[in-house]
Design an enzyme around this catalytic site. Structure first.
Site, short mmCIF file in Angstrom:
data_model
loop_
_atom_site.label_atom_id
_atom_site.label_comp_id
_atom_site.label_asym_id
_atom_site.label_seq_id
_atom_site.Cartn_x
_atom_site.Cartn_y
_atom_site.Cartn_z
N GLU A 105 7.09 -11.85 -25.66
CA GLU A 105 6.15 -10.74 -25.42
C GLU A 105 6.85 -9.41 -25.16
O GLU A 105 6.22 -8.37 -25.29
CB GLU A 105 5.17 -11.09 -24.30
CG GLU A 105 5.76 -11.27 -22.94
CD GLU A 105 4.66 -11.53 -21.90
OE1 GLU A 105 3.53 -11.05 -22.06
OE2 GLU A 105 4.97 -12.21 -20.91
N GLU A 127 7.56 -20.74 -20.11
CA GLU A 127 7.48 -19.39 -19.53
C GLU A 127 8.64 -18.53 -20.01
O GLU A 127 8.45 -17.35 -20.35
CB GLU A 127 7.45 -19.50 -18.00
CG GLU A 127 7.45 -18.19 -17.25
CD GLU A 127 6.28 -17.27 -17.59
OE1 GLU A 127 5.33 -17.71 -18.27
OE2 GLU A 127 6.34 -16.09 -17.22
N LYS A 137 8.14 -15.03 -22.10
CA LYS A 137 8.72 -13.76 -21.65
C LYS A 137 9.49 -13.11 -22.80
O LYS A 137 9.35 -11.93 -23.08
CB LYS A 137 9.69 -13.99 -20.48
CG LYS A 137 9.05 -14.21 -19.14
CD LYS A 137 8.31 -13.04 -18.56
CE LYS A 137 6.86 -12.96 -18.76
NZ LYS A 137 5.92 -13.98 -18.50
N TRP A 165 -3.65 -1.65 -1.28
CA TRP A 165 -3.57 -2.90 -2.04
C TRP A 165 -4.04 -3.96 -1.05
O TRP A 165 -3.29 -4.36 -0.15
CB TRP A 165 -2.14 -3.17 -2.51
CG TRP A 165 -2.03 -4.41 -3.32
CD1 TRP A 165 -1.66 -5.65 -2.89
CD2 TRP A 165 -2.36 -4.55 -4.69
NE1 TRP A 165 -1.70 -6.54 -3.91
CE2 TRP A 165 -2.14 -5.92 -5.04
CE3 TRP A 165 -2.80 -3.70 -5.69
CZ2 TRP A 165 -2.35 -6.41 -6.32
CZ3 TRP A 165 -3.01 -4.20 -6.97
CH2 TRP A 165 -2.79 -5.52 -7.27
N LYS A 206 -2.28 -5.54 -19.68
CA LYS A 206 -1.92 -6.23 -18.44
C LYS A 206 -3.00 -7.25 -18.07
O LYS A 206 -2.71 -8.30 -17.54
CB LYS A 206 -1.75 -5.22 -17.29
CG LYS A 206 -1.32 -5.86 -15.97
CD LYS A 206 -0.01 -6.60 -16.10
CE LYS A 206 0.37 -7.38 -14.87
NZ LYS A 206 1.51 -8.30 -15.09
N CYS A 253 0.88 -1.17 0.00
CA CYS A 253 0.00 0.00 0.00
C CYS A 253 0.92 1.23 0.00
O CYS A 253 2.12 1.12 0.20
CB CYS A 253 -0.85 0.03 1.26
SG CYS A 253 -1.89 -1.41 1.48
N ARG A 270 1.76 1.39 -5.94
CA ARG A 270 1.86 0.43 -4.82
C ARG A 270 0.52 -0.18 -4.48
O ARG A 270 0.43 -1.14 -3.70
CB ARG A 270 2.43 1.13 -3.58
CG ARG A 270 3.79 1.76 -3.75
CD ARG A 270 4.23 2.49 -2.49
NE ARG A 270 4.36 1.56 -1.38
CZ ARG A 270 5.47 0.83 -1.15
NH1 ARG A 270 6.51 0.97 -1.95
NH2 ARG A 270 5.55 -0.01 -0.16
N HIS A 324 11.14 -35.00 -32.35
CA HIS A 324 9.88 -35.18 -33.10
C HIS A 324 9.60 -33.98 -33.98
O HIS A 324 8.44 -33.60 -34.18
CB HIS A 324 8.73 -35.42 -32.11
CG HIS A 324 8.94 -36.63 -31.25
ND1 HIS A 324 8.83 -37.91 -31.72
CD2 HIS A 324 9.34 -36.72 -29.96
CE1 HIS A 324 9.11 -38.77 -30.75
NE2 HIS A 324 9.42 -38.08 -29.67
N ASN A 338 0.76 0.03 5.98
CA ASN A 338 1.21 -0.79 4.85
C ASN A 338 1.89 -2.01 5.44
O ASN A 338 2.84 -1.89 6.19
CB ASN A 338 2.20 -0.01 3.97
CG ASN A 338 2.83 -0.91 2.92
OD1 ASN A 338 2.19 -1.85 2.44
ND2 ASN A 338 4.09 -0.68 2.59
N GLY A 339 1.38 -3.21 5.11
CA GLY A 339 2.00 -4.43 5.63
C GLY A 339 0.94 -5.46 5.94
O GLY A 339 -0.22 -5.34 5.54
C1 AGP Z 1 2.17 -12.94 -19.03
O1 AGP Z 1 3.43 -12.31 -19.04
C2 AGP Z 1 1.18 -12.21 -19.90
N1 AGP Z 1 1.06 -10.86 -19.52
C3 AGP Z 1 -0.14 -12.94 -20.02
O2 AGP Z 1 0.14 -14.18 -20.63
C4 AGP Z 1 -0.91 -13.20 -18.72
O3 AGP Z 1 -0.24 -14.17 -17.95
C5 AGP Z 1 -2.30 -13.75 -19.09
O4 AGP Z 1 -2.98 -12.77 -19.83
C6 AGP Z 1 -3.14 -14.15 -17.87
O5 AGP Z 1 -3.38 -13.01 -17.08
P1 AGP Z 1 -3.92 -13.24 -15.59
O6 AGP Z 1 -2.88 -14.01 -14.87
O7 AGP Z 1 -4.11 -11.85 -15.05
O8 AGP Z 1 -5.21 -14.01 -15.67
#
Ligand code: AGP
Length: 613
Positions: free
Chosen positions: A493, A486, A490, A73, A608, A2, A27, A509, A99-100
């Site tokens: 994207e 993963e 990363k 938060w 996001k 927070c 935050r 394969h 905050n905590g």
């Molecule tokens: C991950 O780096 C991406 N931003 C994206 O794949 C994300 O994980 C996905 O959209 C799921 O989002 P969420 O975890 O908020 O449900």
């Protein structure tokens, strides 16, 4: 996390508080509030952003040269008006912003309820201010002494500021485990308090970073700093050098890098108070409430998207190994349209950082409509997914601002590990010794992640060599197959380089046809049951002149003549290795993206939270 801010001096407090809170919204931003002192104390608080709070406070109410503010938060208690800070004591005379996380607030609350206290919110913070007033009245102590005595009873983390109607010229602040900065104003008696320097830097560059266990008392225009054991401390004043933008990112160039470096703390916060290795006990509300159900479920279905889906893939190995339960991992977007066969004794766990991903929400609704029990593992308290779940557990990663998910992923895996251990315990599939050993190892992960972060400079050198590659392959086996996925995601994207993750065995394969001297291949070859097989895969790649970047367990020198680059990571339990092995891959992607001039925090075409189909 927070954001807290406070002011005392000759200026009008309100504009300083509001501007400061807006700077701290990175935050947390689910609710906000201010307390203003103008002879008496006025508290205004509500769900929503700081700007919404500002709009509801009339000009005539924006009075007083002393005040404090909070942007939340949520960790305990969903975001709403009542759970917003400041919180007030039983009499209303005291107010606190915090905050905590106070881990033992249930115990403290029980004692206060027995002594006749009534609470209006679900928060741990309200318990603290009631405790302070209870001690002050019953032990006949001064406010600052009551604060000190109360904090000695608190287990957990806090950065707090307290105001009192009966001591209008006082501000009392304290910190343990959460940051708190004191700004020394230009005029005598002028002080600023905040979670970090961003609300302070435009007024003064003279600051004091409170240390854990310290209490700052501002009264009669003087600042005194004491320890929680009542020892007077000499304030250590430093000169701020960072500019505002750097400060908001904690000195990091991007939120993503800041969040990568926050992982030792976010992993710790995600298991804090939930595991007790000595007794092999687990403290998680959903496990308590659904223990019988969890004992008897016949199948576990994990749903999510993107990185959260990858966390589900790691969890598949965890639940199958620990709890010996059949697991399916589903892309939420596929699951929702497939008319899946579900039974009432299925458990569905929806994994999501934002808690608002449309496909995951729809998949959950479908699962519930077919009678399954649905848990949520989510990072945003009070978001749609937790509200729709029968139960679940929050990751305590704090706000994740960078679009590319980093600390949320490792926090998800941490929480899922705990749930898997809990189910193993309930179902008797794992002995106490193994449970204790996993818990102790989990407690060692933050320190091991700290060590993995020290690889940053080494990884920058590798990034420099491969930043212009057109393609990458990421290979892993077992628990580290999802880590390969993963790592590839990363890179894709944020650097826009095409990358694919594969189970290492899958190379033969088809994908091996892609290997040539232009192809960097990241191979996760840390100690595991599959290690020898992974080495064979590395040899297959080598034979075709692929460039090999190998993650190995520290001390393993066997691959130094086989791989082009070796990244040594700390050793851990294979089942917990994703928490460590992911970190160098996050750093590799980050540095390549920066070198390519990409917008790391807001990559093109991405959001996001994908709240639409
Ligand atoms: C991950 O780096 C991406 N931003 C994206 O794949 C994300 O994980 C996905 O959209 C799921 O989002 P969420 O975890 O908020 O449900």
């Amino acid at each position: 996390m927070c954001g807290i801010v406070a002011y005392i001096g000759e200026k009008e407090a309100f504009p300083i508080l509001i501007k400061g809170l807006k700077r701290l919204e990175y935050r947390g931003y689910d609710s906000a509030g201010v307390a203003l002192m103008d002879g008496t104390m006025h508290v205004y608080k509500q769900k929503g952003r700081v700007a919404e709070l500002e709009a509801t406070i009339h000009e005539s109410q924006r009075i007083g040269n002393i005040g404090m503010g909070h942007t939340r938060w949520a960790t305990h208690g969903v975001p709403n008006d009542v759970n917003a800070h400041p919180h007030q004591s039983q009499s209303g005379d005291l107010a606190v912003i915090h905050n905590g996380i106070i881990e033992n607030f249930h115990t403290l609350k029980e004692g206060l309820l027995q002594r006749g206290h009534h609470f209006t919110s679900d928060t741990d913070t309200e318990v603290l201010i009631h405790l302070i007033e209870d001690i002050m009245n019953n032990a006949n102590l001064s406010l600052q002494e009551a604060v000190r005595v109360a904090l000695k009873q608190v287990v957990g983390a806090y950065a707090i500021v307290i105001m009192s109607k009966n001591h209008p010229e006082h501000l009392i602040a304290a910190r343990k485990g959460s940051p708190l900065v004191v700004g020394i104003g230009a005029d005598r008696g002028e002080f600023f308090l905040a979670s970090d320097a961003t609300p302070i830097v435009e007024y003064t560059r003279q600051v004091i970073y409170l240390n854990d266990g310290e209490i700052a008392i501002i009264e009669n225009q003087e600042l005194t700093i004491k320890t929680i054991d009542n020892q007077i401390q000499t304030p250590y004043i430093v000169e701020l050098e960072m500019n505002l933008e750097q400060l908001e990112k904690g000195g990091y160039e991007h939120f993503m890098l800041k969040e990568i470096y926050e992982q030792p703390k976010s992993i710790h916060d995600s298991f804090r108070g939930r595991i007790e290795p000595m007794s092999a006990e687990i403290h998680m509300q959903s496990i308590r409430d659904y223990g019988d159900k969890l004992k008897n479920i016949n199948r576990l279905i994990l749903i999510g998207c993107g990185t959260s889906w990858h966390a589900g893939l790691v969890a598949e190995y965890l639940f199958e190994e620990y709890a010996r339960i059949p697991v399916e991992v589903e892309y939420a977007s596929e699951f929702r349209y497939r008319n899946p066969v579900l039974y009432p004794d299925d458990l569905v766990i929806a994994i999501s950082q934002s808690g608002e991903t449309a496909d995951t929400l729809a998949a959950m609704e479908l699962a519930k409509s077919k009678g399954a029990t649905v848990f949520g593992v989510c990072n945003v308290v009070g978001s749609s997914i937790p509200r729709m779940s029968h139960a679940g557990a929050y990751t305590h990663a704090g706000p994740e601002i960078g679009v590319a998910s980093t600390k949320a992923f490792t926090a998800q895996v941490t929480v899922l590990s705990i749930i898997a251990i809990a189910m193993a315990k309930l179902r008797g599939s794992m002995g106490s010794d193994k449970i204790r050993s996993l818990m102790y190892e989990l407690e060692s992960i933050p320190e091991k992640v700290e060590k993995a972060l020290l690889l940053n400079d080494e990884i920058i050198k590798i990034a420099e060599l491969y930043k212009d590659s057109g393609n990458f392959l990421y290979l892993g086996r077992g628990y580290n197959f999802p880590v390969a996925l993963e790592g590839a995601l990363k890179l894709k994207e944020i650097s826009y380089i095409h990358a694919e993750g594969y189970p290492a065995a899958e190379m033969k394969h088809g994908p091996i046809a892609l290997i040539d001297e232009e192809m960097p291949v990241v191979v996760i070859a840390t100690n595991s049951a599959h290690y020898e097989k992974v080495v064979s895969n590395i040899q297959e790649v080598k034979a075709r002149k692929g460039k090999i970047i190998a993650l190995v367990t520290e001390g393993n020198t066997a691959l130094k003549n086989m791989a082009d680059h070796i990244i040594e990571v700390p050793a851990t339990e294979e089942s917990l290795s994703p928490l460590i092995n992911t970190v160098p891959l996050q750093l590799l992607s980050y540095h390549i993206a920066v070198m390519r001039g990409c917008n790391v925090d807001q990559p093109r075409n991405l959001a996001k939270s994908v709240t639409v189909e």
